[in-house]
Design a protein around this motif. Structure first.
Motif, PDB file in Angstrom:
ATOM      1  N   LEU A   1       0.827  -1.215   0.000  1.00 39.11           N
ATOM      2  CA  LEU A   1       0.000   0.000   0.000  1.00 39.11           C
ATOM      3  C   LEU A   1       0.863   1.268   0.000  1.00 39.11           C
ATOM      4  O   LEU A   1       0.565   2.230  -0.705  1.00 39.11           O
ATOM      5  CB  LEU A   1      -0.934   0.009   1.207  1.00 39.11           C
ATOM      6  CG  LEU A   1      -2.199  -0.808   1.065  1.00 39.11           C
ATOM      7  CD1 LEU A   1      -2.877  -1.003   2.422  1.00 39.11           C
ATOM      8  CD2 LEU A   1      -3.157  -0.144   0.088  1.00 39.11           C
ATOM      9  N   LEU A   2       1.915   1.269   0.788  1.00 44.28           N
ATOM     10  CA  LEU A   2       2.785   2.445   0.844  1.00 44.28           C
ATOM     11  C   LEU A   2       3.412   2.741  -0.518  1.00 44.28           C
ATOM     12  O   LEU A   2       3.442   3.890  -0.964  1.00 44.28           O
ATOM     13  CB  LEU A   2       3.881   2.264   1.901  1.00 44.28           C
ATOM     14  CG  LEU A   2       3.427   2.267   3.350  1.00 44.28           C
ATOM     15  CD1 LEU A   2       4.584   1.910   4.279  1.00 44.28           C
ATOM     16  CD2 LEU A   2       2.825   3.605   3.728  1.00 44.28           C
ATOM     17  N   VAL A   3       3.898   1.701  -1.181  1.00 39.19           N
ATOM     18  CA  VAL A   3       4.491   1.875  -2.511  1.00 39.19           C
ATOM     19  C   VAL A   3       3.431   2.384  -3.483  1.00 39.19           C
ATOM     20  O   VAL A   3       3.662   3.322  -4.250  1.00 39.19           O
ATOM     21  CB  VAL A   3       5.113   0.545  -3.004  1.00 39.19           C
ATOM     22  CG1 VAL A   3       5.434   0.600  -4.492  1.00 39.19           C
ATOM     23  CG2 VAL A   3       6.358   0.219  -2.196  1.00 39.19           C
ATOM     24  N   PHE A   4       2.252   1.786  -3.448  1.00 31.26           N
ATOM     25  CA  PHE A   4       1.159   2.188  -4.332  1.00 31.26           C
ATOM     26  C   PHE A   4       0.784   3.655  -4.118  1.00 31.26           C
ATOM     27  O   PHE A   4       0.637   4.420  -5.068  1.00 31.26           O
ATOM     28  CB  PHE A   4      -0.050   1.286  -4.071  1.00 31.26           C
ATOM     29  CG  PHE A   4      -1.200   1.521  -5.009  1.00 31.26           C
ATOM     30  CD1 PHE A   4      -1.217   0.947  -6.267  1.00 31.26           C
ATOM     31  CD2 PHE A   4      -2.265   2.308  -4.624  1.00 31.26           C
ATOM     32  CE1 PHE A   4      -2.285   1.157  -7.132  1.00 31.26           C
ATOM     33  CE2 PHE A   4      -3.340   2.529  -5.477  1.00 31.26           C
ATOM     34  CZ  PHE A   4      -3.341   1.948  -6.741  1.00 31.26           C
ATOM     35  N   ILE A   5       0.671   4.064  -2.870  1.00 29.81           N
ATOM     36  CA  ILE A   5       0.278   5.439  -2.540  1.00 29.81           C
ATOM     37  C   ILE A   5       1.373   6.435  -2.924  1.00 29.81           C
ATOM     38  O   ILE A   5       1.085   7.525  -3.414  1.00 29.81           O
ATOM     39  CB  ILE A   5      -0.061   5.559  -1.039  1.00 29.81           C
ATOM     40  CG1 ILE A   5      -1.329   4.769  -0.726  1.00 29.81           C
ATOM     41  CG2 ILE A   5      -0.215   7.012  -0.625  1.00 29.81           C
ATOM     42  CD1 ILE A   5      -1.579   4.571   0.763  1.00 29.81           C
ATOM     43  N   ALA A   6       2.629   6.052  -2.720  1.00 29.87           N
ATOM     44  CA  ALA A   6       3.736   6.980  -2.978  1.00 29.87           C
ATOM     45  C   ALA A   6       3.767   7.464  -4.429  1.00 29.87           C
ATOM     46  O   ALA A   6       4.158   8.597  -4.691  1.00 29.87           O
ATOM     47  CB  ALA A   6       5.069   6.326  -2.615  1.00 29.87           C
TER      48      ALA A   6
ATOM     49  N   LEU B   1      -6.966   4.953   1.506  1.00 31.01           N
ATOM     50  CA  LEU B   1      -5.929   3.917   1.535  1.00 31.01           C
ATOM     51  C   LEU B   1      -4.872   4.236   2.584  1.00 31.01           C
ATOM     52  O   LEU B   1      -4.392   3.342   3.281  1.00 31.01           O
ATOM     53  CB  LEU B   1      -5.280   3.771   0.151  1.00 31.01           C
ATOM     54  CG  LEU B   1      -6.158   3.195  -0.955  1.00 31.01           C
ATOM     55  CD1 LEU B   1      -5.394   3.180  -2.285  1.00 31.01           C
ATOM     56  CD2 LEU B   1      -6.660   1.809  -0.606  1.00 31.01           C
ATOM     57  N   LEU B   2      -4.537   5.507   2.717  1.00 37.84           N
ATOM     58  CA  LEU B   2      -3.568   5.903   3.732  1.00 37.84           C
ATOM     59  C   LEU B   2      -4.117   5.653   5.134  1.00 37.84           C
ATOM     60  O   LEU B   2      -3.391   5.205   6.025  1.00 37.84           O
ATOM     61  CB  LEU B   2      -3.161   7.363   3.568  1.00 37.84           C
ATOM     62  CG  LEU B   2      -2.115   7.860   4.558  1.00 37.84           C
ATOM     63  CD1 LEU B   2      -0.841   7.027   4.477  1.00 37.84           C
ATOM     64  CD2 LEU B   2      -1.802   9.320   4.302  1.00 37.84           C
ATOM     65  N   GLN B   3      -5.399   5.903   5.341  1.00 39.97           N
ATOM     66  CA  GLN B   3      -6.013   5.618   6.647  1.00 39.97           C
ATOM     67  C   GLN B   3      -5.915   4.123   6.960  1.00 39.97           C
ATOM     68  O   GLN B   3      -5.670   3.737   8.109  1.00 39.97           O
ATOM     69  CB  GLN B   3      -7.480   6.072   6.669  1.00 39.97           C
ATOM     70  CG  GLN B   3      -7.672   7.573   6.513  1.00 39.97           C
ATOM     71  CD  GLN B   3      -6.899   8.376   7.540  1.00 39.97           C
ATOM     72  OE1 GLN B   3      -6.870   8.047   8.709  1.00 39.97           O
ATOM     73  NE2 GLN B   3      -6.256   9.430   7.095  1.00 39.97           N
TER      74      GLN B   3
END
Length: 179
Positions: free
Chosen positions: A87-92, A108-110
């Protein structure tokens, strides 16, 4: 399903060059795509998505499928470092394949913040180690993921101040960053 192993390995190598811009989820040079699919499928899926920027249609298809798989896993109650890192990679890199109809990046960050809290990433063992005792590599990855949550929540909080719940700066974050 339609990407060859050679293409996947090329995308993985592309991601390794992207890590300088988001150093919170890094991969060793020895890691091969087959290994990642076995041990960390969500991270590998996210890596393929963000590094396929040279093919808009492939990236859109991967982005859509990634979101579907994430939601299924979250609805099943999965809380793993693999899911969090994916998720972190996707959001970044979400700005490359933003879809206004899709689940918001803020949501998604939440989910990332919730997973990090549930995994206890804010309280990874702080016991003093002897010089002979090596740090658990998983702990280092978890600490980096926690710092990644802070970084992304701070950045997205700047873009949408009233919308996102951000993480506050704590001594834990300071300690993780200094390590």
């Amino acid at each position: 399903r339609s990407i060859s192993l050679v293409h996947m390995q090329m995308l993985l190598d592309t991601y390794r060059n992207m890590v300088d811009f988001f150093p919170f989820v890094s991969l060793s040079r020895e890691c091969r795509c087959q290994d990642l699919f076995q041990s960390r499928p969500m991270l590998m899926f996210a890596v393929l998505t963000v590094s396929s920027y040279d093919s808009v249609s492939l990236q859109r298809a991967l982005s859509l499928e990634f979101r579907k798989v994430v939601m299924v896993r979250i609805m099943k109650g999965e809380k793993t470092l693999d899911l969090l890192q994916g998720l972190l990679v996707f959001i970044a890199w979400h700005h490359h394949y933003m879809d206004v109809q899709a689940v918001s990046i803020t949501m998604l960050l939440q989910l990332c913040l919730g997973i990090a809290h549930d995994l206890g990433l804010d309280s990874i063992s702080r016991t003093v180690r002897s010089p002979l005792q090596k740090e658990n590599p998983r702990d280092r990855e978890a600490k980096r993921a926690y710092l990644g949550c802070y970084y992304l929540s701070s950045n997205l909080g700047l873009l949408e101040p009233g919308k996102a719940r951000t993480m506050s700066h704590t001594s834990t974050l300071r300690n993780y960053a200094s390590e």
